[in-house]
Design an enzyme around this catalytic site. Sequence first.
Site, short mmCIF file in Angstrom:
data_model
loop_
_atom_site.label_atom_id
_atom_site.label_comp_id
_atom_site.label_asym_id
_atom_site.label_seq_id
_atom_site.Cartn_x
_atom_site.Cartn_y
_atom_site.Cartn_z
N GLU A 60 68.04 55.99 23.56
CA GLU A 60 68.08 57.36 23.03
C GLU A 60 68.00 58.41 24.13
O GLU A 60 68.67 59.44 24.07
CB GLU A 60 66.88 57.49 22.09
CG GLU A 60 66.91 58.64 21.16
CD GLU A 60 65.75 58.54 20.18
OE1 GLU A 60 64.99 59.50 20.10
OE2 GLU A 60 65.61 57.49 19.52
N ASP A 61 67.17 58.16 25.14
CA ASP A 61 66.90 59.18 26.15
C ASP A 61 67.57 58.93 27.49
O ASP A 61 67.63 59.83 28.33
CB ASP A 61 65.39 59.28 26.40
CG ASP A 61 64.64 59.79 25.20
OD1 ASP A 61 65.28 60.39 24.30
OD2 ASP A 61 63.41 59.58 25.13
#
Length: 195
Positions: A60-61
Amino acid sequence: MITYRFEEALRYTYQLHAGQVRKGTRIPYFSHLMAVSALVLEDGGDEDQAIAALLHDAVEDQGGMATWQEIHRRFGERVAIMVDGLTDTYGSPKPPWRNRKERYLEHLRTAGPEVQRISLADKLHNSRTLLNDLRKYGNATWDRFRGGREGTLWYYRALLEIFEEINDSILVLEFSEIVSEIEDLAGDLPGSRSR
């Protein structure tokens, strides 16, 4: 049993998240990932679950699908599947916060017990941090959250309801106590709207 794979995962996680800090703080983000992994191990999780806990925010990051593929290559299909189950978006920019959280809640109800355990550990650690920050900084804490005060309170309460339905871990009891304390404190802080 913890093996060299966990050590490799620690190194890889550090490489991915080096320089990243927790929202609105100077606390290394890596500390959160280690804490979640420790909670998973303390709750009876195995090495693969502990590795997935370290990497639960990596996709996600830190790179989307390319990062997921690297996780799969390095740590195998089981870890990669768990990380996928913990990822609420592969895209950048991220979709709207509320939509992502609603989809994640829906997914969490039917996710496997390994994903549910890691998610619980993640949310427990986040809630501990939120409670401590509310005690320290008051209502200014809410400014760091995309969902703000109301959205964050809604999300934690919804998570708690799901965890109480699907998980009998002692971690659920602690999460429940913290969520209640956050709700009470949020209502008591100067400038709070009553619930």
